[in-house]
Structure formats: C-alpha cells, structure tokens
Scaffold this motif. Structure first.
Motif, PDB file in Angstrom:
ATOM      1  N   GLN A 198       8.634  49.951  31.917  1.00 55.77           N
ATOM      2  CA  GLN A 198       7.132  50.818  31.341  1.00 55.77           C
ATOM      3  C   GLN A 198       6.654  49.752  30.311  1.00 55.77           C
ATOM      4  N   GLU A 199       7.148  48.645  29.709  1.00 55.92           N
ATOM      5  CA  GLU A 199       6.605  47.787  29.148  1.00 55.92           C
ATOM      6  C   GLU A 199       6.140  46.658  29.750  1.00 55.92           C
ATOM      7  N   VAL A 200       6.065  46.744  30.977  1.00 62.79           N
ATOM      8  CA  VAL A 200       5.647  45.681  31.844  1.00 62.79           C
ATOM      9  C   VAL A 200       4.247  45.766  32.465  1.00 62.79           C
ATOM     10  N   GLY A 201       3.271  44.827  32.371  1.00 64.24           N
ATOM     11  CA  GLY A 201       2.028  45.258  32.923  1.00 64.24           C
ATOM     12  C   GLY A 201       2.042  45.234  34.519  1.00 64.24           C
ATOM     13  N   ASP A 202       0.915  45.779  34.950  1.00 65.22           N
ATOM     14  CA  ASP A 202       0.724  46.425  36.540  1.00 65.22           C
ATOM     15  C   ASP A 202       0.602  44.929  37.174  1.00 65.22           C
ATOM     16  N   ASP A 203       0.235  43.877  36.492  1.00 63.37           N
ATOM     17  CA  ASP A 203      -0.248  42.501  37.307  1.00 63.37           C
ATOM     18  C   ASP A 203       1.218  41.531  37.439  1.00 63.37           C
ATOM     19  N   ALA A 204       2.296  42.323  36.943  1.00 63.56           N
ATOM     20  CA  ALA A 204       3.616  41.502  36.832  1.00 63.56           C
ATOM     21  C   ALA A 204       3.806  40.967  38.344  1.00 63.56           C
ATOM     22  N   PRO A 205       4.123  39.847  38.730  1.00 67.87           N
ATOM     23  CA  PRO A 205       4.252  39.741  40.255  1.00 67.87           C
ATOM     24  C   PRO A 205       5.493  40.383  40.889  1.00 67.87           C
ATOM     25  N   GLU A 206       6.381  40.707  40.088  1.00 63.65           N
ATOM     26  CA  GLU A 206       7.778  41.439  40.314  1.00 63.65           C
ATOM     27  C   GLU A 206       7.582  42.839  40.888  1.00 63.65           C
ATOM     28  N   TRP A 207       6.506  43.345  40.587  1.00 66.46           N
ATOM     29  CA  TRP A 207       6.144  44.639  40.976  1.00 66.46           C
ATOM     30  C   TRP A 207       5.874  44.651  42.464  1.00 66.46           C
ATOM     31  N   ASP A 208       5.538  43.450  42.828  1.00 69.86           N
ATOM     32  CA  ASP A 208       5.434  43.180  44.609  1.00 69.86           C
ATOM     33  C   ASP A 208       6.707  43.226  45.214  1.00 69.86           C
ATOM     34  N   TYR A 209       7.943  42.709  44.456  1.00 68.97           N
ATOM     35  CA  TYR A 209       9.238  42.731  44.884  1.00 68.97           C
ATOM     36  C   TYR A 209       9.428  44.249  45.074  1.00 68.97           C
ATOM     37  N   PHE A 210       9.330  45.018  44.033  1.00 67.27           N
ATOM     38  CA  PHE A 210       9.749  46.578  43.848  1.00 67.27           C
ATOM     39  C   PHE A 210       9.060  47.068  44.921  1.00 67.27           C
ATOM     40  N   ALA A 211       7.786  47.073  45.335  1.00 67.66           N
ATOM     41  CA  ALA A 211       7.160  47.534  46.444  1.00 67.66           C
ATOM     42  C   ALA A 211       7.733  46.974  47.710  1.00 67.66           C
ATOM     43  N   HIS A 212       8.169  45.751  48.056  1.00 66.87           N
ATOM     44  CA  HIS A 212       8.891  45.584  49.165  1.00 66.87           C
ATOM     45  C   HIS A 212      10.099  46.362  49.318  1.00 66.87           C
ATOM     46  N   ASP A 213      11.044  46.281  48.106  1.00 66.18           N
ATOM     47  CA  ASP A 213      12.265  46.892  48.312  1.00 66.18           C
ATOM     48  C   ASP A 213      12.163  48.433  48.815  1.00 66.18           C
TER      49      ASP A 213
END
Length: 296
Positions: A198-213
C-alpha cells in the motif's frame, strides 16, 4: 424466513476476524472486528462477543488449511497453516462445546463463494470461483452449486505458473516459494517491494509482474474449470481496482483465442471482477454457513 433467524457468523482471517450477527445482506444486526493474534487470545475475544448474543446457529468461514472431513479425528481444525501458532487449532469442538448450537465450517473463500451464489454476483450460476488476495491467497471453487471437495479442500492459491520474463523474485511462501500465494499475497508484496504494497505507487513496474502472476492463476482456473464467473476480493485488489484491466488483458493474451474460451475472453469485463457483495462477501460467507447448518 431467514430474517427470523439469528446466525453468529465468524469469518477468521489472517489479519482480523469478523463476528457478524444476522441472517443475510439485509439483516446485519451487529458486527465486531477482532485482531488475529495467537489462538488463545483471538478465540477468547470472539467468545466474549458471542457470549452477549442470542443465536440459532454458528457459521465459520476460516483461513486454513482446514480439515473438513467429518470422519477424521481433527475435523474442524486448522492444519498446516502459514499463520504462526495456529496449527492444530480446533475450532469446531471448542465452539460446539461452549454453545451447543448447530455449526457448519468452510474455508473463508468457499464460504464467500457460497455467499456470492446465494446473494451476490454468482446468483443463478452453477460453476464459479472466489479468490481473496490478502495475508494469503485463497481460491474457493464451486461446481454444480457446491464447493469442490476431494481428499481435502483445494489449495489453488498454492498453484505454480510460468513466471514473467525477467522476474527474479524468489517468492515468499515457506512451502512452495513462488506459488500464487508466494507471489501475490500481502507479505509477498512486502518482500518483493521492500515495504508494504500500500506504500508503493501505481507506477511501480513490479505491479506488472503482479498482474502477470494473477492472470496466470486465472488462466489455469479457466482452462481447468471454466468458471462462469471469477470474483476477486481481499485487501490488495480492493485497494487497487485499476489492476483488473491489466489482469483481464493478460488473461486474454494467455488464452490466446483457444477454442470456446475465445468467447469467454471476449466477456472478461463481466466474468472477472470484484465480488457482488463487496467487502461483505467474507462475513456473509460465515452467515451462509450458519444457514446451511440449520438446513442439515
């Protein structure tokens, strides 16, 4: 009529437990939240709430794994959980002995799936799924109107899938490393990001990994069960509903136009989304279990 009944519904989660008195979405009379700490403290706090209520049955929808086979000696106990201190916690015998009321137990996600079918977005559907992403990742699967149960309840939250290219995160799950729970849960995100998600911004590239997983988990559920709808609840997706779009796009790309599932993917906006009951799906899952206890 269910409105004349009083159900004590207990949703036990890895972070908090919710005790609800009522009979359904239009009849919630009281609700109390208890932090999930150690079993003795948590269950004593829950019992302090229930001691002040009058009710006809108890419904439990709990994190797990749970032993759900009544023929086994540890029926109704939490087993092999990643929640420290909760292994072998006997929920059913303790509460049945204290209150002497009809009681039914299910996993938290199966309970929520049953509630979605009774009152929510899965009403009228035969086969559907409910996923929660929070302290852990749970998957409730319903086929022909009933939660799927074999030797034990399923643990699709520990399914392993192909990783995204370039993603070297080892995963958090102490049993399987980079299974779905080891990649998607709140603790997994904290380990991946180095701080709570919740402390990480929406633009962090790791969210793309989350969406993939998450899409990979959905891909496996779709090709194995073809659920008519998949509801995704829990704190992570509730706080970031914008991720649904990316997840749907990745699911469609993974299915890649295969057979009858091409038509399924054309309808992902309605087939994959938040629970119809919102954040009440879990608490109402426990109420649904209590109503089932009375129906037996």
């Amino acid at each position: 009529m269910t409105a004349n009944l009083s159900i004590a519904g207990l949703e036990l989660g890895g972070t908090k437990c919710v005790a609800t008195l009522g009979s359904g979405p239009g009849d919630v009379r009281e609700q109390h939240v208890v932090p999930t700490t150690d079993p003795a403290t948590t269950l004593a706090a829950i019992e302090a709430v229930l001691d002040g209520w009058r009710f006809d049955a108890i419904g439990i929808a709990s994190f797990g794994p749970i032993e759900l086979n009544p023929a086994r000696p540890n029926f109704g106990s939490i087993i092999a959980t990643t929640k420290p201190g909760w292994n072998d916690t006997d929920l059913v015998r303790r509460l049945a002995a204290r209150y002497g009321k009809p009681l039914a137990i299910q996993t938290d996600v199966n309970g929520a799936a049953v509630a979605e079918a009774r009152w929510g977005a899965a009403a009228g559907l035969s086969t559907h799924a409910y996923i929660t992403i929070g302290t852990g990742v749970g998957v409730g699967l319903v086929a022909n109107g009933r939660p799927i149960m074999g030797y034990a309840h399923g643990e699709a939250g520990h399914m392993r899938s192909a990783r995204a290219p370039g993603d070297g995160f080892a995963g958090w799950c102490p049993y399987h490393g980079d299974c779905a729970e080891g990649l998607l849960s709140g603790p997994a995100l904290a380990a991946r990001f180095g701080r709570p998600g919740q402390e990480v911004g929406d633009d962090a590239p790791e969210w793309d990994y989350f969406a993939h997983d998450l899409a990979a988990l959905l891909h496996n559920l779709i090709v194995s069960l073809a659920p008519e709808r998949i509801a995704i609840g829990g704190g992570v997706m509730t706080k970031r509903p914008q991720l649904f779009g990316a997840v749907r796009e990745k699911v469609a790309a993974m299915i890649n136009g295969y057979g009858a599932l091409a038509g399924y993917c054309a309808e992902l906006d309605t087939r994959v989304g938040p629970p119809g009951l919102g954040d009440m799906a879990g608490p109402l899952g426990a109420i649904a279990m209590g109503l089932e206890a009375l129906d037996r």
